[in-house]
Design an enzyme around this catalytic site. Sequence first.
Site, PDB file in Angstrom:
ATOM      1  N   ASN A   9      32.599  24.179  61.112  1.00 32.18           N
ATOM      2  CA  ASN A   9      32.236  22.788  61.414  1.00 32.18           C
ATOM      3  C   ASN A   9      32.159  22.040  60.089  1.00 32.18           C
ATOM      4  OD1 ASN A   9      31.129  20.384  62.179  1.00 32.18           O
ATOM      5  ND2 ASN A   9      29.140  21.235  62.823  1.00 32.18           N
ATOM      6  N   LYS A  11      31.856  18.912  59.671  1.00 28.64           N
ATOM      7  CA  LYS A  11      30.983  17.720  59.747  1.00 28.64           C
ATOM      8  C   LYS A  11      31.687  16.509  59.119  1.00 28.64           C
ATOM      9  CE  LYS A  11      27.121  20.863  59.888  1.00 28.64           C
ATOM     10  NZ  LYS A  11      25.693  21.059  59.726  1.00 28.64           N
ATOM     11  N   HIS A  93      26.092  19.216  69.410  1.00 25.30           N
ATOM     12  CA  HIS A  93      25.541  19.647  68.119  1.00 25.30           C
ATOM     13  C   HIS A  93      24.199  18.952  67.872  1.00 25.30           C
ATOM     14  CE1 HIS A  93      25.021  20.235  63.832  1.00 25.30           C
ATOM     15  NE2 HIS A  93      25.828  21.273  63.961  1.00 25.30           N
ATOM     16  N   GLU A  95      22.915  17.682  65.328  1.00 26.41           N
ATOM     17  CA  GLU A  95      22.946  16.433  64.551  1.00 26.41           C
ATOM     18  C   GLU A  95      23.279  15.248  65.444  1.00 26.41           C
ATOM     19  OE1 GLU A  95      25.546  17.906  61.480  1.00 26.41           O
ATOM     20  OE2 GLU A  95      23.911  19.115  60.672  1.00 26.41           O
ATOM     21  N   GLU A 168      21.991  27.583  67.843  1.00 27.66           N
ATOM     22  CA  GLU A 168      21.722  27.038  66.514  1.00 27.66           C
ATOM     23  C   GLU A 168      20.285  26.534  66.452  1.00 27.66           C
ATOM     24  OE1 GLU A 168      25.643  25.903  64.432  1.00 27.66           O
ATOM     25  OE2 GLU A 168      24.871  24.140  65.424  1.00 27.66           O
ATOM     26  N   GLY A 174      21.673  23.627  57.829  1.00 31.55           N
ATOM     27  CA  GLY A 174      21.754  22.911  56.560  1.00 31.55           C
ATOM     28  C   GLY A 174      20.515  23.059  55.689  1.00 31.55           C
ATOM     29  N   SER A 215      23.025  27.779  58.544  1.00 32.49           N
ATOM     30  CA  SER A 215      23.030  28.296  57.169  1.00 32.49           C
ATOM     31  C   SER A 215      23.702  29.661  57.035  1.00 32.49           C
ATOM     32  CB  SER A 215      21.603  28.341  56.610  1.00 32.49           C
ATOM     33  OG  SER A 215      21.036  27.047  56.582  1.00 32.49           O
TER      34      SER A 215
END
Length: 264
Positions: A9, A11, A93, A95, A168, A174, A215
């Site tokens: 990903n 991003k 996701h 985010e 996740e 991150g 991560s």
Amino acid sequence: MRPIIIAANWKMNTTPSDAGPLAAAIAAATDAPDVVRVICPPYVCLAPVREALAGTGVAVGAQNVHVMAAGAFTGEIGAAMLAGLADWCIVGHSERRRDQHETDELVGRKLARCLESGLRPIWCVGEQLDEREAGRAEAVVREQVREALTAGGLADGAWSSSIVIAYEPVWAIGTGRTARGSDAAAMAGAIRAALEENGWSHAQAETVPILYGGSVTSASIGEFLAEPAIDGALVGGASLKPDEMAGIVARAATTAAARRAAAG
Ligand code: PGA
């Protein structure tokens, strides 16, 4: 036997001019026929990445898709527009849940949109740190599964063989902080149980691949792949580095070979 999948990903990183060479470098560094490799660049990089990956066996995915098929939705991208550009699509996701306020109801409808359009969704679920600390991680993820399956009309499991799920934990994305392999495996078990509770057969729940994300690096991937319940990773930051991807996919190839041998 479930496939081992490593999905990148990217991003909001790369440009149409540098994405193709980066994708080609990753493909060259990760040549492993037993590992399903997917790169998800930004929309504007899909075409150059697709071109760069032709003949490499690495698939291309989008990072999102709009819930509606077409219409007056300024700035959005519909599933049909991705035909010929992407075969996979990340959905839900964290985010986007955080920044675009995506709900499980919307996520479920997006899953259905992807599936009917021929895109294989990588469906992201996962709890917040406070939810984990309150002992509610499994309950949160089970509810995410229930709501999305219901909203997407996916409770009969008819699409189970096209779906991939990424567990996740939001606090691990991150942050450099990973979950423990055993925790990720327990969550994968909770996800499979929730799929069954909401209408999927045991066989359908057992065959859906579940990835870990948050991560992941070449140093941490082994802990997750050591868990039989985990079938790969959704990789963010490290997926922009060919050397890291080489290490991650090499470890995944070892797992794929071991699982194949164990299955006879
Ligand atoms: P990260 O991102 O590897 O940078 O934590 C993972 C993801 O967001 O899918």
